[in-house]
Design an enzyme around this catalytic site. Structure first.
Site, PDB file in Angstrom:
ATOM      1  N   GLY A 242       5.326   7.158  -7.108  1.00 40.69           N
ATOM      2  CA  GLY A 242       5.191   6.858  -8.532  1.00 40.69           C
ATOM      3  C   GLY A 242       3.753   6.890  -9.003  1.00 40.69           C
ATOM      4  NE  ARG A 243       0.628   3.833  -4.328  1.00 44.45           N
ATOM      5  CZ  ARG A 243       1.765   3.450  -3.768  1.00 44.45           C
ATOM      6  NH1 ARG A 243       2.800   3.101  -4.551  1.00 44.45           N
ATOM      7  NH2 ARG A 243       1.917   3.411  -2.462  1.00 44.45           N
TER       8      ARG A 243
ATOM      9  CD  GLU B 157       2.715   0.019  -6.757  1.00 44.01           C
ATOM     10  OE1 GLU B 157       2.935   1.251  -6.709  1.00 44.01           O
ATOM     11  OE2 GLU B 157       3.492  -0.765  -7.323  1.00 44.01           O
TER      12      GLU B 157
ATOM     13  CD  GLU C  53      10.175  -4.549 -14.932  1.00 40.79           C
ATOM     14  OE1 GLU C  53      11.013  -3.815 -14.345  1.00 40.79           O
ATOM     15  OE2 GLU C  53       9.213  -5.069 -14.328  1.00 40.79           O
TER      16      GLU C  53
ATOM     17  CE  LYS D  78      10.129   8.854  -5.997  1.00 46.81           C
ATOM     18  NZ  LYS D  78       9.029   8.663  -5.019  1.00 46.81           N
TER      19      LYS D  78
ATOM     20  CE  LYS E 207       9.785  -3.167  -8.801  1.00 41.58           C
ATOM     21  NZ  LYS E 207      10.071  -1.754  -8.456  1.00 41.58           N
TER      22      LYS E 207
ATOM     23  CG  HIS F 220     -21.667  -7.254 -25.150  1.00 40.97           C
ATOM     24  ND1 HIS F 220     -22.892  -7.642 -25.637  1.00 40.97           N
ATOM     25  CD2 HIS F 220     -21.647  -5.896 -25.195  1.00 40.97           C
ATOM     26  CE1 HIS F 220     -23.585  -6.557 -26.002  1.00 40.97           C
ATOM     27  NE2 HIS F 220     -22.843  -5.494 -25.741  1.00 40.97           N
TER      28      HIS F 220
HETATM   29  O1  F6P Z   1       5.852  -1.325  -8.825  1.00 36.54           O
HETATM   30  C1  F6P Z   1       6.794  -0.730  -8.021  1.00 36.54           C
HETATM   31  C2  F6P Z   1       7.180   0.606  -8.589  1.00 36.54           C
HETATM   32  O2  F6P Z   1       8.159   1.156  -7.778  1.00 36.54           O
HETATM   33  C3  F6P Z   1       6.002   1.560  -8.728  1.00 36.54           C
HETATM   34  O3  F6P Z   1       5.605   2.108  -7.498  1.00 36.54           O
HETATM   35  C4  F6P Z   1       6.579   2.550  -9.702  1.00 36.54           C
HETATM   36  O4  F6P Z   1       5.600   3.403 -10.262  1.00 36.54           O
HETATM   37  C5  F6P Z   1       7.196   1.592 -10.727  1.00 36.54           C
HETATM   38  O5  F6P Z   1       7.701   0.509  -9.930  1.00 36.54           O
HETATM   39  C6  F6P Z   1       8.271   2.199 -11.596  1.00 36.54           C
HETATM   40  O6  F6P Z   1       9.305   2.690 -10.774  1.00 36.54           O
HETATM   41  P1  F6P Z   1      10.361   3.717 -11.420  1.00 36.54           P
HETATM   42  O7  F6P Z   1       9.591   4.975 -11.780  1.00 36.54           O
HETATM   43  O8  F6P Z   1      11.360   3.950 -10.340  1.00 36.54           O
HETATM   44  O9  F6P Z   1      10.942   3.069 -12.645  1.00 36.54           O
END
Ligand code: F6P
Length: 543
Positions: free
Chosen positions: A263-264, A349, A210, A204, A508, A380
């Protein structure tokens, strides 16, 4: 809701009349046992069950009576929750800190959806159909055979879950998901041919460290084989169009997200594209329809028959009045094993907050730790603690009447175990019953008395059972939307913001400043003593 006092004049939640009434009611539970309640009311399971959108929810194994539910529903009314639900579904600016709507339900509103949402879905469908028909060709003219979706958190968990649940064997094209930088990416790319691979960058923000690291690795990998001509092998799903274009993505292959979708909560947006490619647009439309059916239920059902609200009230009852610090989700259906991972982000979150919408410190606990997995395996591993530990951990059991596509009879063993675990958590086995069973099994009186305390189960441990007819795109959509609404209803009860996630930003940012330290010759001194020492220790160990 006209009878809900205005938010500004309302007393703090824990000082409200209905909260006080619930606290008094809680004290009556100190010597009650669920086993006795089931014995006293033969219709208990029927009374505390709801059926909607193709799923049966049995919440009778919670520590509730009719009075409990009345008090909980009074709390919801008093806190103006129905009006908060309406505002959420109408796309009002419920995300107070970021001054945005949280209108993920608009993404599945069909022809009532905003025009740009409908246009984007059409663009997704056309692209997915073309990929599945082998009409999308790479730089060398070969059709795309592998799609690699690079994303993390909400930009991965939803499509990963849905693809695993609905199209685990998709191979036209094969769809892969990468979140973690490093070995997983390297191992995957070794197996793929850049000439027949499409990379979809899902982010987003188009700035997550990452994801951008993995994007750069993928770009170098493609260029090593294809030279500069890699453009056609990349697409993007993002709200940051400019950053995607700067990366070199063709505008035609940028699928927009909107800032009013968290995002979630974004599975239903273009983030779902990899899943749509794997399962096909028709199945994805059924997923949306299932979620839309749950939206309609959430919007129209009276509070006492409103499943997301009921489950949210039970969460509040367990967390705030029985000190439940964790919730477990145990799935007994092939394809749902990744559901807890998606729920972890959704709930932790959203509900892992410590101030109200107006920035006042909470006077009560908020979100519980959510964990879980495939129930048949968890039996288990961790069910021992669920049955005999000192803490009562509420459990959601999720299963299907039959497994798809054709029930091969194995679902019966999953159903039997699911129901048995839930029943034993509820009824337990008293020390007296245990002793009797040991004696009946031939143990001496001394041996029976010695072992009974070790073998007894306290019981009185709450659980919900969510029973789907079978796992289909429609039933999965309804189930996921149920949890979205349950989360939002609980946030409304607690008057917290379910839609921001400032808590993850600081870590972050610090991580970003730490990365260069590992390649610097200088000794790390800019951080706390522990972090400095750890960084410097690593540097002494580097090959
Ligand atoms: O963990 C923080 C966060 O912003 C989440 O809310 C989101 O889904 C994820 O990192 C990835 O963010 P992006 O879609 O901006 O890469």
């Amino acid at each position: 809701m006209s009878d809900a006092p205005d938010r500004k004049t309302r007393p703090a939640l824990t000082r409200s009349p209905s909260w006080r009434a619930l606290a008094a009611h809680r004290r009556t539970w100190n010597d009650r046992h669920l086993r006795d309640l089931f014995d006293a009311e033969p219709r208990r399971a029927e009374i505390f069950s709801l059926e909607t959108c193709g799923l049966l929810a049995d919440y009778s194994k919670n520590r509730i009576t009719g009075d409990t539910m009345t008090l909980l529903l009074t709390l919801a009314q008093e806190r103006g929750v129905p009006a908060r639900i309406a505002a959420l579904l109408e796309g009002k600016r419920v995300n107070a800190t970021e001054k945005r709507a949280a209108w993920h339900t608009a993404l599945r509103a069909g022809n009532r959806a905003p025009k740009d949402v409908q246009r984007n879905l059409s663009k997704m469908r056309a692209y997915a159909l073309a990929l599945r028909a082998g009409e999308i060709r790479g730089a060398t003219g070969m059709p795309v055979r592998d799609v690699v979706s690079i994303g993390i958190g909400g930009s991965a968990l939803g499509p990963v879950l849905v693809t695993a649940a609905i199209a685990p064997d998709a191979d036209q094209p094969r769809v892969h998901f990468i979140s973690t930088p490093g070995a997983p990416m390297t191992r995957l790319l070794k197996k793929l041919d850049p000439a027949t691979t499409l990379i979809i960058l899902q982010s987003k923000s188009f700035g997550t460290q990452e994801t951008m690291l993995n994007a750069a690795v993928a770009k170098r990998w493609a260029e090593a084989t294809l030279g500069e001509n890699t453009n056609v092998h990349f697409a993007a799903v993002t709200a940051n169009i400019a950053a995607a274009e700067k990366f070199g993505i063709d505008p035609e292959r940028i699928f927009p997200m909107w800032d009013w979708v968290g995002g979630r909560y974004s599975l239903w947006s273009a983030v779902g594209l990899p899943a749509m490619i794997a399962m096909g647009p028709q199945a994805f439309d059924e997923l949306l329809a299932g979620a839309a059916a749950m939206d309609a239920h959430f919007s129209s059902a009276a509070p006492a028959a409103n499943l997301p609200l009921i489950l949210a009230l039970l969460d509040l009852w367990n967390i705030n009045f029985f000190d439940a610090a964790a919730n477990a989700v145990m799935t007994y259906a092939a394809g749902l094993d990744l559901l807890p991972a998606w729920l972890q982000q959704l709930e932790m979150e959203s509900l892992g907050k410590n101030v109200t919408l107006r920035g006042k410190p909470l006077r009560h606990e908020s979100g519980a730790v959510l964990w879980g997995g495939a129930g048949i395996e968890a039996q288990h591993a961790c069910f021992q603690q669920l049955h005999q530990g000192t803490r009562a951990v509420p459990v959601d059991f999720i299963t299907c009447c039959c497994n798809t596509p054709s029930d091969d009879g194995t679902q019966a063993i999953l159903l039997a175990n699911c129901f048995a675990q839930s029943a034993m958590l509820m009824r337990g086995v008293s020390a007296a019953e245990t002793e009797q069973a040991l004696l009946a099994g031939g143990a001496s009186a001394r041996e029976a008395a010695r072992l009974a305390p070790h073998q007894a189960l306290p019981g009185n441990r709450p659980s919900n059972t969510l029973l789907l007819q079978s796992l289909t795109p429609h039933s999965l959509g309804a189930l996921l939307a149920l949890y979205e609404h349950r989360t939002c209803a609980l946030a409304a009860l607690w008057d917290i913001n379910a839609f921001d996630q400032y808590g993850v930003e600081h870590g972050k940012k610090l991580a970003g400043s730490l990365v260069p330290e590992f390649s610097s010759a200088a000794t790390a001194t800019a951080h706390d003593a522990s972090t400095n020492r750890l960084v410097n220790y690593v540097k002494t160990k580097k090959p």
